[in-house]
Motif scaffolding. Structure first.
Motif, PDB file in Angstrom:
ATOM      1  N   GLY A  63      -6.174  -3.731   8.008  1.00 27.58           N
ATOM      2  CA  GLY A  63      -5.944  -5.113   8.041  1.00 27.58           C
ATOM      3  C   GLY A  63      -4.925  -5.247   8.814  1.00 27.58           C
ATOM      4  O   GLY A  63      -4.844  -6.538   9.452  1.00 27.58           O
ATOM      5  N   TYR A 117      -7.354  -5.478   0.954  1.00 28.93           N
ATOM      6  CA  TYR A 117      -8.785  -5.163   1.140  1.00 28.93           C
ATOM      7  C   TYR A 117      -8.996  -3.833   2.371  1.00 28.93           C
ATOM      8  O   TYR A 117      -9.741  -2.946   1.957  1.00 28.93           O
ATOM      9  CB  TYR A 117      -9.470  -6.327   1.637  1.00 28.93           C
ATOM     10  N   PHE A 118      -7.941  -3.997   3.295  1.00 27.46           N
ATOM     11  CA  PHE A 118      -8.202  -3.222   4.383  1.00 27.46           C
ATOM     12  C   PHE A 118      -7.193  -2.146   4.712  1.00 27.46           C
ATOM     13  O   PHE A 118      -7.261  -1.458   5.632  1.00 27.46           O
ATOM     14  CB  PHE A 118      -8.798  -3.794   5.546  1.00 27.46           C
ATOM     15  N   SER A 119      -6.227  -2.253   4.053  1.00 31.94           N
ATOM     16  CA  SER A 119      -5.080  -1.539   4.127  1.00 31.94           C
ATOM     17  C   SER A 119      -4.469  -1.449   5.549  1.00 31.94           C
ATOM     18  O   SER A 119      -4.264  -2.784   6.070  1.00 31.94           O
ATOM     19  CB  SER A 119      -5.212  -0.107   3.710  1.00 31.94           C
ATOM     20  N   LYS A 139       0.819  -1.094   0.082  1.00 38.95           N
ATOM     21  CA  LYS A 139       0.011  -0.044   0.057  1.00 38.95           C
ATOM     22  C   LYS A 139       0.837   1.318  -0.079  1.00 38.95           C
ATOM     23  O   LYS A 139       0.269   2.435  -0.171  1.00 38.95           O
ATOM     24  CB  LYS A 139      -0.817  -0.159   1.317  1.00 38.95           C
TER      25      LYS A 139
END
Length: 474
Positions: A384, A379-381, A240
């Motif tokens: 996550g 999915y949740f950066s 990310k």
């Protein structure tokens, strides 16, 4: 000085040092994050996490092993000190070369490379300082270690302020780490040589073989622990980018600050556990049970209160640029009461020479941690990564309780946890109600928490006896 008072003395000294150190570190993080911004703060955080993983190989568990063995026989101090200096000098040179090769293979940008090199060199000095700190710890003279920690954080903050005054870039902040750790090393060496023991410089290959064979399982355990703590930052940076790392580490640095309690307590209790294992299993079991209880009592309300006050905490410390970090803090904070317990489990296992059992636990956790990070981050950066950290620590707790109860001694978990859990619920209610006044929320929820504990007779007669022994000066 009896055992309870000596432990209390060392714990208080280390706590004061860590508290002062974290206050200095707290301001360092504030100035660093606000000045550098999310992206550059993310680069610096990545470099620290990256070199931290490699830094374990510069020590290979020799500091922990030295503390354990010298605690049992002080006559070994000079031999351990002299030989480990040579061993770690060799290891540090080799690992530095490996890091240079690694960062060039992966073709990191020039600025990232330079920061990694500087932080790596600072890690070399930090590891070297631990050689002497292991002697302080084995003699249970924590005041020398405490002074070093305060000086280290003071020079780190001073370096950051100088970097800001002269409007330096991220490299200036990296050099602050280097200079602070260099001065920390110089102080530790002088204090150890003048007050305790001269290093017996020798090349004893038989000793080297014995020490490395005994310490390598410890080093693997430490490596796995650091990977669990740091690999999320590395994976997050790869998937990310540095901005996400900046948001995540803004919250993660607060978690690290709150870890002062288990770090201090485990540092003080480690030589005690090591000696009790040799002389009194009953006393060891008693100390373990009490340690578990007190850390539960301290950990749960911190998590409950922080969830209620997360937005206010992030805004106060980092400003509006980092407000997204508050969601990560709400998740990450639940790792705190778990980490408080897993720290004491790991120290217990090392104290009784059960490094292999600890390795089994950490091996499972590291596989789980890497897997969950890879699954959740896309999915949740950074959220996550936060979930992965908490889930990993919870798995570590479950496995630790299972193995220790099965192989060492059982503990009545429900009986210990239920009352602090009920009191922590009221901490959340009170803190949430008064969240617009941070100081009032913290003070009032703390008073209510301990008031409820006393009302429910949480502290037994043996607890009161321990407290009286600690504070009795006669």
């Amino acid at each position: 000085m009896n055992g309870a008072r000596k432990l209390a003395k060392n714990t208080v000294i280390l706590f004061i040092a860590q508290f002062l150190g974290y206050i200095l570190g707290f301001f360092y993080i504030i100035y660093c994050a606000r000045y550098l911004g999310a992206e550059n703060f993310g680069i610096l955080s990545f470099a620290i996490a990256f070199t931290g993983i490699f830094g374990v190989f510069m020590d290979l568990g020799l500091s922990t092993f030295t503390t354990r063995e010298v605690s049992k026989d002080k006559k070994l101090a000079g031999k351990f000190l002299g030989n480990t200096i040579l061993i770690r000098s060799t290891l540090s040179s080799f690992i530095f070369l490996i890091i240079v090769i690694f960062v060039n293979i992966f073709q990191y940008p020039p600025v990232v490379k330079n920061i990694i090199y500087i932080i790596t060199l600072s890690t070399v000095f930090a590891v070297a300082a631990d050689i002497f700190n292991s002697i302080f710890q084995s003699y249970e003279k924590m005041e020398f270690r405490a002074i070093g920690q305060i000086l280290n954080n003071f020079f780190l903050l001073l370096g950051a302020l100088i970097a800001i005054i002269f409007k330096l870039n991220i490299t200036g902040f990296a050099f602050a780490y280097l200079i602070a750790n260099l001065l920390f090393f110089i102080y530790s060496a002088i204090a150890c040589i003048r007050k305790f023991v001269l290093p017996k410089i020798e090349i004893d290959f038989y000793f080297w073989k014995w020490a490395l064979l005994e310490s390598i399982p410890i080093s693997i355990a430490i490596l796995f622990s650091i990977i669990i703590f740091r690999i999320d930052t590395v994976i997050l940076a790869l998937i990310k980018g540095n901005i996400a790392v900046g948001y995540y580490n803004a919250s993660y640095k607060l978690i690290e600050a709150l870890m002062v309690v288990p770090i201090v307590f485990s540092t003080a209790i480690y030589p005690v556990f090591s000696k009790l294992y040799v002389y009194s299993n009953d006393s060891l079991s008693f100390s373990y049970h009490k340690s578990f209880k007190y850390l539960v009592i301290l950990g749960l309300p911190i998590a409950a209160g922080s969830v209620a006050l997360s937005d206010q905490i992030i805004l106060l410390i980092y400003g509006t640029e980092f407000i997204e970090s508050s969601n990560a803090l709400k998740i990450l904070i639940w790792a705190i009461p778990i980490i408080y317990l897993t720290y004491i489990f790991r120290i217990l296992l090392i104290s009784i020479n059960e490094q292999k059992l600890l390795l089994i636990i950490l091996s499972i956790c590291i596989i789980f941690n890497i897997t969950t990070n890879i699954m959740l981050i896309p999915y949740f950066s950074y959220l996550g990564s936060s979930f992965a950290t908490v889930l990993t620590e919870f798995l570590s707790l479950i496995l630790s309780i299972y193995f220790i109860s099965k192989n060492i001694c059982k503990i009545e978990i429900k009986k210990i946890v239920i009352k602090p859990l009920i009191a922590s619920f009221f901490v959340f209610i009170v803190a949430n109600h008064f969240k617009n006044s941070l100081l009032v929320a913290i003070l009032l929820s703390t008073l209510i928490y301990f008031g409820i504990l006393f009302a429910m007779n949480t502290f037994s007669e043996s607890d009161l006896i321990i407290f009286k022994k600690i504070f009795n000066r006669e």
